[in-house]
Design an enzyme around this catalytic site. Structure first.
Site, PDB file in Angstrom:
ATOM      1  N   LYS A  54       0.702  -1.336   0.135  1.00  0.00           N
ATOM      2  CA  LYS A  54       0.046  -0.020   0.055  1.00  0.00           C
ATOM      3  C   LYS A  54       0.814   1.387  -0.065  1.00  0.00           C
ATOM      4  CE  LYS A  54      -4.414  -1.717   0.410  1.00  0.00           C
ATOM      5  NZ  LYS A  54      -5.459  -1.263  -0.505  1.00  0.00           N
ATOM      6  N   SER A  79      -8.979   0.767   8.290  1.00  0.00           N
ATOM      7  CA  SER A  79      -8.402   0.423   9.526  1.00  0.00           C
ATOM      8  C   SER A  79      -7.185  -0.615   9.197  1.00  0.00           C
ATOM      9  CB  SER A  79      -9.237  -0.294  10.328  1.00  0.00           C
ATOM     10  OG  SER A  79     -10.033  -1.336   9.856  1.00  0.00           O
TER      11      SER A  79
END
Lengths: 322, 322
Positions: A54, A79
């Site tokens: 990511k 989250s």
């Protein structure tokens, strides 16, 4: 014109994010090759900063922002791994990051994001509450939304992992890959991977892999339209999102097959990688491995790049060993 | 003349075993550096063939045997990493390997050794029974004993890990290491490491690490003579052997300090490496890491090579996560 970023966008992303990410290694494992009946080249994004790929999309998107826009900060909801990547990259750029998290998110994830300098804002665990909290932050601060996958800049960043993998396999003096595989959730990683793979002189076959319990990409690619989430629990906590219209249109043209695996097969494959390769991968990363080891895809005898997407998991609650 | 192999022997071992081992990577981790207050360079022998550095000593000893001697096979006693390395290397050379194991050895270890082609011979779980079973095999077959550490050829092989680590740190265009650390059990790995380290133009400091519950090397180096085993349980199952007169004499001249860690500190450090570095190490490898992270050695502000000795453990019985 096809939807989504081009190979040139991905190459530009690679140059842009180079100072902010690790060039992760490529590993091989004879024992897993034998089980898969294929030659596997694992791109170890579990070793990436913040523990997942990511970082690539987040840093491309955040470093593309003009100075003045960037100064107002960035916001996202997540989250998981995307939140950590946005928080860390924002700190690197010296701008604030607001992370909207549901009140029921695990404490450890909140601590991780705060550790990277993110400002966590709580919301009720509903889609409406999340959207309205994000909207409030944007109105108050002027922060830019960094969506985890419905964003061409993010997709271009994710495509750099496949680019590095192809380069490094060439550096091994090995023949080019025949195919490449990544897990699919919202589809950002697989979209970037697929654009890279299909833009090569000799295009690669592109495979995705998904839990049977979260098989919306499989169904959406079969029907050609966005199908609703399966809404069943999966241990692969990174793979619970669904495609967007952008990622569907990218993947629709480029994905050759999606392999599905059951819930019990995910920790089995994860343990196989831990035991044989001696590296930690998270359940989401075990999904493509399971699909290959269990012959759910036409990959036999091919040279296959496997993107191991991340290595973050809760060591207090492992699916084996207790 | 000092006891033990020379740097030249270790260099010759490196050339000899090159085709049979992996050149394992060197990894770094900013988070662990910060905890240790030092710059750590991890030599990842957990990625070695059979999952431990033991391949180095076993392959040097076995490929040094003259053809006719080798043809009669090799024998050793061990239920752990050395047994796997001897079995696999013997298969590579095309000769038989007999592995004497106590009847109470875990079934999984027996299966692993047999998987590498070793012929397991059971004995009662006593020293006498083990020795007499080995003697019987040697008389019957003429097989050569490959001792896990009381053997200069084995020690020379183990010293190649430090050699590679020093080379690879130089290739990083980094200043040379100031110190190097390895776990100590029978002392083969630390002996080879120490000979390599102390033969450099600028000799390195040499540290060992041991569980408090198996601190015979600490006591032997303090008294200068072989002290008996501590005879207490340690989770670091690879560190239960004691020094031999050969390894004591090598280490006595070359080791600067031994760090001790408690039983609860070992799984703590192991988990830290799993979580932060995303690699699997076994409890024995966590012992030096614990000693560094907990400042049990004068390593602050140094550039320290850390030999991560192996990555084999029983995933059905982890010390956390259940």
């Amino acid at each position: 014109m096809s939807a989504g970023p081009s190979l040139e966008d991905i190459r530009a992303a690679a140059r842009r994010i180079y100072p902010y990410i690790h060039r992760t290694p490529v590993m091989t494992c004879a024992a897993l090759d034998e089980m898969a009946g294929a030659r596997l080249f694992f791109k170890c994004e579990n070793f990436q900063k913040t523990g997942s790929f990511k970082m690539r999309g987040a840093s491309n998107a955040i470093f593309l922002l003009p100075e003045e826009t960037a100064a107002r900060g960035v916001v996202t909801h997540s989250s998981g791994n995307h939140a950590a990547a946005v928080a860390r990259t924002a700190r690197e750029r010296g701008i604030p990051a607001w992370i909207v998290m549901p009140t029921n998110a695990p404490r450890t994830k909140r601590i991780a994001v705060e550790g990277y300098g993110g400002q966590v804002t709580e919301c009720a665990p509903t889609l409406e509450s999340r959207e309205s909290e994000m909207q409030r932050i944007r109105e108050r601060t002027g922060a830019t939304l960094i969506h985890p996958y419905n964003d061409e800049r993010v997709i271009a960043g994710q495509g750099t992992a496949a680019l590095e993998l192809l380069e490094d396999v060439r550096d091994l003096d090995a023949p080019d890959l025949d195919a490449i595989i990544a897990p699919v959730s919202g589809g950002g990683l697989l979209s970037g991977t697929a654009i890279t793979a299909k833009s090569q002189q000799r295009p690669l076959r592109v495979f995705g892999a998904e839990p049977q319990n979260a098989d919306d990409a499989f169904r959406s690619l079969a029907s050609g339209r966005l199908e609703p989430a399966a809404d069943a629990y999966t241990i692969a906590d990174g793979l619970r999102a669904t495609l967007s219209s952008l990622t569907l249109s990218i993947l629709n043209e480029r994905v050759d097959a999606i392999g599905l695996v059951t819930e019990s097969e995910i920790p089995w494959a994860m343990r196989m990688v831990w035991e044989r390769m001696k590296i930690i991968i998270e359940p989401s990363s075990a999904v493509p491995v399971a699909a290959l080891l269990l012959h759910r895809l036409p990959a036999e005898r091919l040279r296959v790049g496997v993107i191991l997407s991340g290595g973050n998991l809760d060591f207090d609650h492992l699916p084996f060993g207790g």
